[in-house]
Write a protein that holds these residues in place. Structure first.
Motif, PDB file in Angstrom:
ATOM      1  N   PRO A  36     -26.701 -16.208 -36.314  1.00  0.00           N
ATOM      2  CA  PRO A  36     -27.670 -15.338 -37.002  1.00  0.00           C
ATOM      3  C   PRO A  36     -27.128 -13.930 -37.219  1.00  0.00           C
ATOM      4  O   PRO A  36     -26.273 -13.445 -36.478  1.00  0.00           O
ATOM      5  CB  PRO A  36     -28.863 -15.319 -36.042  1.00  0.00           C
ATOM      6  N   ASP A  70     -25.635 -20.043 -44.898  1.00  0.00           N
ATOM      7  CA  ASP A  70     -25.340 -21.058 -43.890  1.00  0.00           C
ATOM      8  C   ASP A  70     -23.874 -21.060 -43.476  1.00  0.00           C
ATOM      9  O   ASP A  70     -23.529 -21.658 -42.444  1.00  0.00           O
ATOM     10  CB  ASP A  70     -25.732 -22.446 -44.400  1.00  0.00           C
ATOM     11  N   ARG A 124     -32.178 -20.101 -39.964  1.00  0.00           N
ATOM     12  CA  ARG A 124     -30.961 -19.763 -39.216  1.00  0.00           C
ATOM     13  C   ARG A 124     -31.249 -18.865 -38.009  1.00  0.00           C
ATOM     14  O   ARG A 124     -30.407 -18.680 -37.143  1.00  0.00           O
ATOM     15  CB  ARG A 124     -29.997 -18.996 -40.123  1.00  0.00           C
TER      16      ARG A 124
END
Length: 438
Positions: free
Chosen positions: A83, A78, A106
């Motif tokens: 991405p 994260d 994500r």
């Protein structure tokens, strides 16, 4: 355009196809479980991807480190801004589901799972959940229970073991369910160069058909090797084999699990049901796939097709191979083997017979297959001339020097010189057929 790469003109389209491409040609890569402990899987994994010839936007992830390999190390996926194309999961099986869930949330495009996702009760619930999350997010997934992949054409190394720094680039794409076969093929001393080599493992999401379809979109792929334990997605593999046939890309296949004991071992190894032999035969016959019986035969056949020479596609009556020998007994042995495997010898024409008769010692018969050994004089000229005469014949599709290429203690190199000279004078397949491998 998908992820900065132009999609091939044909092949499987849609979200999964672009995700497979993102996986095998990534620009942004994350290594989860990267380690600073030399010799550990996480250290090798991070080191190998960092050694990729392609310049990657590489992110190392492990909450135990602030930096690794001279790079910043993040606490979690994260923390990566946006991405990534590929997530390499160098984590224990118990952590895979959590990491796939994070990656899917994500919008990461793909992942490689190296662990087998083993469950003590032998069940598949964990694998099913991981695969389900990846599919729902449109992620490509290599593995589990795999060695990863190397894309030699694109310069990407996604492996967790130390490989030689420079891998040979060439016309062979290789896809295998077996990790050991993956590394054996990469390290063989045979004259093979690769576009892409994939250890598919359990194929939880991405299958052999997906990898084959990708490989066929690479301009450099001229021959494909497949080592298969099972057929998980028949339609996908069938479509890819049809594409290979259309593009005249040779496909060489080795299947395992034809015996009762072998089928049981496949189930224990990969949790899959081994393909029924009759089904393999029907599939391969339909698309002209060359089926081999062991890894040596796979290597031989890939090497033949990688040489870039092909027999003509029209095989008339009387067409076939021609072989030149230095032993009557070994010539008879080759005839026996050829008959048992359905390989025809060419019926050479009268012009070829006349040319050969002018080269042979008295008492030798101009025929195919040809026993050349007589007095032993002018070996290079004799064998080279006979090979060249055979190659000129329009019914001869391929020519072979069938001898034992053993060490000559007097320094004689007539055989290699003869076959090289013959090969340079023709565009037909020209090979050395060794009676005894060494």
């Amino acid at each position: 355009m998908t992820d900065g790469v132009t999609a091939p003109a044909s092949g499987r389209l849609g979200t999964m196809g672009s995700s497979v491409r993102a996986m095998l040609e990534p620009r942004r890569v994350a290594v989860v479980g990267a380690s600073g402990t030399p010799g550990s899987f996480g250290h090798r994994l991070a080191s190998e991807v960092a050694a990729s010839p392609k310049a990657l936007d590489l992110h190392l992830v492990n909450p135990r480190y602030d930096s690794l390999l001279g790079r910043p190390c993040l606490a979690s996926l994260d923390e990566i801004d946006g991405p990534v194309d590929l997530v390499l999961l160098g984590v224990p099986d118990r952590a895979v589901e959590e990491q796939i869930t994070v990656a899917a949330g994500r919008g990461d495009r793909s992942a490689v799972i190296y662990g087998s996702l083993f469950e003590p009760d032998g069940g598949s619930a964990l694998r099913d959940r991981v695969a389900g999350r990846a599919r729902a997010a449109g992620m490509a997934l290599c593995g589990g229970g795999c060695m990863g992949f190397v894309n030699v054409a694109d310069g990407v190394r996604a492996i967790g073991y130390v490989e030689r720094p420079s891998l040979p680039h060439g016309p062979v794409a290789f896809i295998t369910h077996s990790g050991s076969v993956f590394s054996a093929v990469l390290r063989t001393r045979r004259q093979l160069g690769f576009t892409v080599v994939v250890s598919a493992g359990q194929e939880l999401v991405t299958t052999a058909g997906d990898y084959l379809d990708y490989a066929l979109g690479l301009p450099g792929t001229r021959v494909v090797g497949l080592v298969l334990e099972t057929l998980r997605e028949p339609e996908g593999l069938q479509a890819a084999l049809a594409r290979a046939a259309e593009q005249q890309v040779a496909v060489v296949a080795l299947t395992v699990g034809s015996s009762t004991a072998g089928r049981a071992m496949v189930a224990a190894h990969s949790g899959a049901l081994a393909g029924a032999d009759g089904a393999w035969e029907a599939l391969f016959d339909a698309y002209g796939v060359l089926r081999v019986g062991d890894l040596d035969e796979m290597g031989d056949t890939l090497e033949l097709f990688a040489a870039g020479r092909r027999a003509s596609s029209t095989h008339g009556r009387g067409h076939g191979i021609a072989t030149v020998h230095d032993s009557g007994a070994e010539r008879a042995l080759v005839v026996d083997v050829a008959q048992s495997t359905g390989v025809p010898f060419a019926a050479i024409g009268p012009e070829t017979v006349t040319r050969l008769a002018g080269l042979l010692d008295p008492g030798l018969v101009a025929d195919n297959p040809l026993d050349v050994w007589g007095t032993g004089s002018d070996t290079e000229g004799l064998f080279g001339g006979c090979l060249a005469a055979m190659a000129v014949d329009p019914r001869v599709e391929a020519v072979a020097l069938a001898v034992d290429l053993v060490e000559e203690y007097d320094g004689d190199d007539s055989y290699p010189n003869a076959v090289l000279a013959a090969a340079s004078a023709t565009d037909k397949p020209t090979v050395v057929l060794a009676n005894l491998g060494s």
